[in-house]
Design a protein around this motif. Structure first.
Motif, short mmCIF file in Angstrom:
data_model
loop_
_atom_site.label_atom_id
_atom_site.label_comp_id
_atom_site.label_asym_id
_atom_site.label_seq_id
_atom_site.Cartn_x
_atom_site.Cartn_y
_atom_site.Cartn_z
N UNK A 139 -49.13 -55.18 -51.59
CA UNK A 139 -47.89 -54.80 -51.86
C UNK A 139 -46.93 -55.87 -51.66
N UNK A 140 -45.93 -56.16 -52.76
CA UNK A 140 -45.07 -57.14 -52.54
C UNK A 140 -43.67 -56.40 -52.45
N UNK A 141 -42.71 -56.80 -51.55
CA UNK A 141 -41.31 -56.29 -51.52
C UNK A 141 -40.61 -57.42 -52.09
N UNK A 165 -45.31 -60.33 -49.20
CA UNK A 165 -46.63 -59.80 -49.47
C UNK A 165 -47.29 -59.34 -48.25
N UNK A 166 -47.90 -57.84 -48.31
CA UNK A 166 -48.61 -57.67 -47.28
C UNK A 166 -49.96 -56.75 -47.82
N UNK A 167 -50.92 -56.51 -46.86
CA UNK A 167 -51.84 -55.51 -47.23
C UNK A 167 -51.78 -54.19 -46.40
N UNK A 168 -51.31 -53.00 -47.02
CA UNK A 168 -51.11 -51.85 -46.45
C UNK A 168 -52.33 -50.93 -46.53
N UNK A 208 -44.15 -64.48 -46.66
CA UNK A 208 -42.71 -64.12 -46.70
C UNK A 208 -42.24 -63.76 -45.27
N UNK A 209 -41.21 -63.11 -45.27
CA UNK A 209 -40.32 -62.77 -44.29
C UNK A 209 -39.38 -61.65 -44.18
N UNK A 210 -39.31 -61.01 -43.34
CA UNK A 210 -38.24 -59.82 -43.12
C UNK A 210 -38.19 -59.21 -41.92
N UNK A 211 -37.72 -58.16 -41.90
CA UNK A 211 -37.39 -57.33 -40.67
C UNK A 211 -37.72 -55.94 -40.89
N UNK A 238 -50.52 -53.19 -55.78
CA UNK A 238 -51.80 -52.81 -56.40
C UNK A 238 -52.88 -52.25 -55.56
N UNK A 239 -53.02 -50.88 -55.84
CA UNK A 239 -53.60 -49.93 -55.05
C UNK A 239 -55.32 -50.07 -55.33
N UNK A 240 -55.82 -51.00 -54.30
CA UNK A 240 -57.27 -51.43 -54.51
C UNK A 240 -58.24 -50.17 -54.26
N UNK A 241 -57.88 -49.46 -53.30
CA UNK A 241 -58.82 -48.51 -52.48
C UNK A 241 -57.83 -47.15 -52.62
#
Length: 123
Positions: A40-42, A102-105, A64-67, A24-27
């Protein structure tokens, strides 16, 4: 002052979904030419090869978690809530989601808002 809700962004058709992620592109560029902000959710189990030729990216992991793999330094880094990572323009990397992440990009300069990764993993 500018106030943008998640619903505002959805109403402006700033939602992108692929088989690997949703964003979801907020700005976006039309709001601010300096940077864009994406929620963004991967999706769990996804691996995404990325190399942004025109943007720097900052990501703050919320859930969440990842690498993430840095091809230049041949190194893996663990991603969990509370971690922020920065990827410089032109740096090839691989994102692996162990769970839904889930992250803020933040993208510098700003994205238009409708981009999806091309065959090179870029916008």
């Amino acid at each position: 002052m500018k106030i943008i809700s998640r619903q505002d962004a959805k109403d402006k058709k700033r939602y992108v979904k692929t088989g690997k992620f949703s964003s979801l592109r907020m700005l976006v560029k039309e709001d601010n030419p300096m940077f864009s902000v994406h929620e963004t959710k991967v999706f769990s189990g996804q691996e995404i090869e990325i190399c942004y030729f025109s943007h720097e990216e900052y990501v703050y992991v919320l859930q969440g978690s990842g690498e993430i793999f840095d091809y230049i330094n041949n190194s893996w880094h663990h991603l969990i809530p509370g971690v922020l990572y920065h990827v410089e323009k032109g740096l090839k990397h691989k994102l692996v989601a162990k769970t839904d992440m889930l992250g803020v990009c933040i993208f510098v300069p700003a994205c238009k808002g409708d981009e999806v990764h091309d065959e090179f993993g870029s916008y």
